[in-house]
Design a protein around this motif. Structure first.
Motif, short mmCIF file in Angstrom:
data_model
loop_
_atom_site.label_atom_id
_atom_site.label_comp_id
_atom_site.label_asym_id
_atom_site.label_seq_id
_atom_site.Cartn_x
_atom_site.Cartn_y
_atom_site.Cartn_z
N GLN A 90 40.27 54.14 -38.11
CA GLN A 90 39.31 53.88 -39.18
C GLN A 90 39.47 52.45 -39.70
OE1 GLN A 90 38.23 56.90 -42.10
NE2 GLN A 90 38.67 55.44 -43.74
N GLY A 91 40.70 52.00 -39.88
CA GLY A 91 40.92 50.63 -40.36
C GLY A 91 40.33 49.60 -39.40
N ASN A 185 36.35 41.84 -46.27
CA ASN A 185 36.42 43.26 -46.62
C ASN A 185 37.02 44.07 -45.47
OD1 ASN A 185 35.26 42.80 -49.12
ND2 ASN A 185 33.19 43.25 -48.43
N GLY A 186 36.60 43.74 -44.26
CA GLY A 186 37.13 44.44 -43.10
C GLY A 186 38.59 44.13 -42.85
N VAL A 187 38.99 42.89 -43.08
CA VAL A 187 40.39 42.51 -42.92
C VAL A 187 41.26 43.28 -43.90
CG1 VAL A 187 42.07 40.63 -43.14
CG2 VAL A 187 39.89 40.22 -41.98
N VAL A 188 40.80 43.37 -45.15
CA VAL A 188 41.55 44.11 -46.17
C VAL A 188 41.65 45.59 -45.76
CG1 VAL A 188 41.52 44.94 -48.55
CG2 VAL A 188 41.02 42.54 -48.06
N ALA A 189 40.55 46.17 -45.29
CA ALA A 189 40.56 47.57 -44.87
C ALA A 189 41.54 47.80 -43.73
CB ALA A 189 39.15 48.00 -44.45
N TYR A 190 41.58 46.88 -42.79
CA TYR A 190 42.49 46.99 -41.65
C TYR A 190 43.94 46.90 -42.10
CZ TYR A 190 44.87 45.60 -37.31
OH TYR A 190 45.75 45.51 -36.24
N LEU A 217 37.65 57.50 -49.65
CA LEU A 217 36.66 56.61 -50.26
C LEU A 217 36.16 55.59 -49.24
CD1 LEU A 217 38.19 55.91 -53.79
CD2 LEU A 217 36.06 57.11 -53.30
N GLN A 218 37.08 55.08 -48.44
CA GLN A 218 36.70 54.14 -47.39
C GLN A 218 35.76 54.82 -46.40
OE1 GLN A 218 39.49 52.80 -44.07
NE2 GLN A 218 39.76 51.11 -45.50
#
Length: 328
Positions: A90-91, A185-190, A217-218
């Motif tokens: 998911q990340g 945003n994607g980097v933070v999620a990863y 939430l993600q």
């Protein structure tokens, strides 16, 4: 505080599992026939949607009927294995979605670095958990782990550290090359998925309760965007609801998205609590051997593990529905 975190976690967490079932099994007969899906994706839908739940059902039935508590206890470890793998996927997926939406694509070589690092960190974290936790209970059944030799853990740590460093260098190089532009945003999620939610999840018992809610939430941000685009694609999407009292919600597609969310909340409560509690009360079994909450144990592990297999099919790049509705 812990009770609040627990309740909030499950209020958010359970609908995210239910939504995966709502999406996966929608028009399932068409998916099984391969109508609009390539052969590879058709087979994946059959395996994840039919074969995997049958195999898991047989496993839990055998363990329950034979009273093999130790065998069932290993299922908790398997849940940790697949949940961590799911977090990695998911990340990485969130990073790729953000990169596509912002038109800041990653090269194939960079994607390999990201995936390798994700799997390396996840594998080390899982091995480390098997070292730290020797036995713990989950819904009344003992959680069993595997003996991990120190040399294997050290190798896994070295690989995870090296791949993390390589990933950091890759991000810095991209940042420099593109003038400070990254899909942040994607980097933070990863990064959060790998390190805060997998590697350091056991630093505090309260954090262990909060992480599933953050993960959900993600996930919900993606699913609700996807479902909104599905509903907006219908011919009557912008019409007003038939009942005037519902017109305060706006166009019909918003009402349908709300129904989707409410249905997911109800299904989540049924799957995690109401149905297994009813089965526990109605179906006789040896509670001295298998504990007082056998069906809660089975339901929670079944849903968590099956969720990984569902998502691994639904959100693949070659899925025509993802291409049509996710990247709008």
């Amino acid at each position: 505080m812990a009770l609040t975190a627990f309740l909030l976690s499950h209020l958010i967490n359970q609908p995210h599992f239910a939504h995966s079932y709502q999406i996966f099994y929608r028009n399932f007969a068409r998916k099984v026939r391969g109508d609009g899906y390539d052969r590879n994706l058709q087979i994946r839908y059959i395996i994840a949607g039919i074969a995997v739940p049958l195999i898991m059902g047989a496993f839990f039935a055998y363990g329950s009927v034979t009273g093999n508590a130790r065998l069932l206890g290993y299922a908790t470890n398997a849940m940790g294995f697949f949940v961590g793998w799911h977090y990695v996927k998911q990340g990485y997926g969130m990073l790729m979605v953000d990169a596509v939406l912002k038109r800041r694509f990653f090269k194939d070589q960079d994607k390999k670095v990201l995936l390798f690092n994700g799997y390396a960190v996840w594998l080390f974290a899982w091995l480390q958990t098997n070292v730290v936790i020797t036995e713990r209970q989950f819904w009344g059944l003992d959680y069993y782990t595997f003996a991990v030799p120190p040399w294997l853990l050290n190798i896994a740590l070295a690989v995870a550290a090296a791949s993390s460093a390589a990933t950091a260098v890759m991000f810095v190089n991209r940042w420099r090359k593109h003038g400070g532009a990254l899909p942040y945003n994607g980097v933070v999620a990863y990064v959060v998925s790998l390190y805060a939610w997998i590697l350091f999840v056991t630093i505090n018992p309260l954090w262990l309760l909060v992480v599933p809610a953050l993960h959900s939430l993600q996930y919900l941000a993606v699913v609700w965007r996807y479902q909104t685009n599905v509903e907006r694609d219908r011919a009557d999407a912008v019409e007003d609801p038939k009942f005037k009292i519902l017109s305060i919600l706006g166009p019909l597609y918003r009402l349908r998205v709300l129904i989707f969310i409410v249905a997911g909340t109800i299904l989540g409560a049924l799957g995690f609590w109401l149905v297994p509690m009813a089965l526990t009360a109605l179906v006789p079994y040896d509670k001295q051997v298998l504990g007082s909450s056998l069906f809660l144990f089975i339901a929670w592990i079944f849903i968590n593990v099956h969720h990984y297999f569902l998502d691994n099919v639904m959100w693949r790049r070659g899925n025509p529905e993802v291409s049509k509705y996710l990247f709008r």
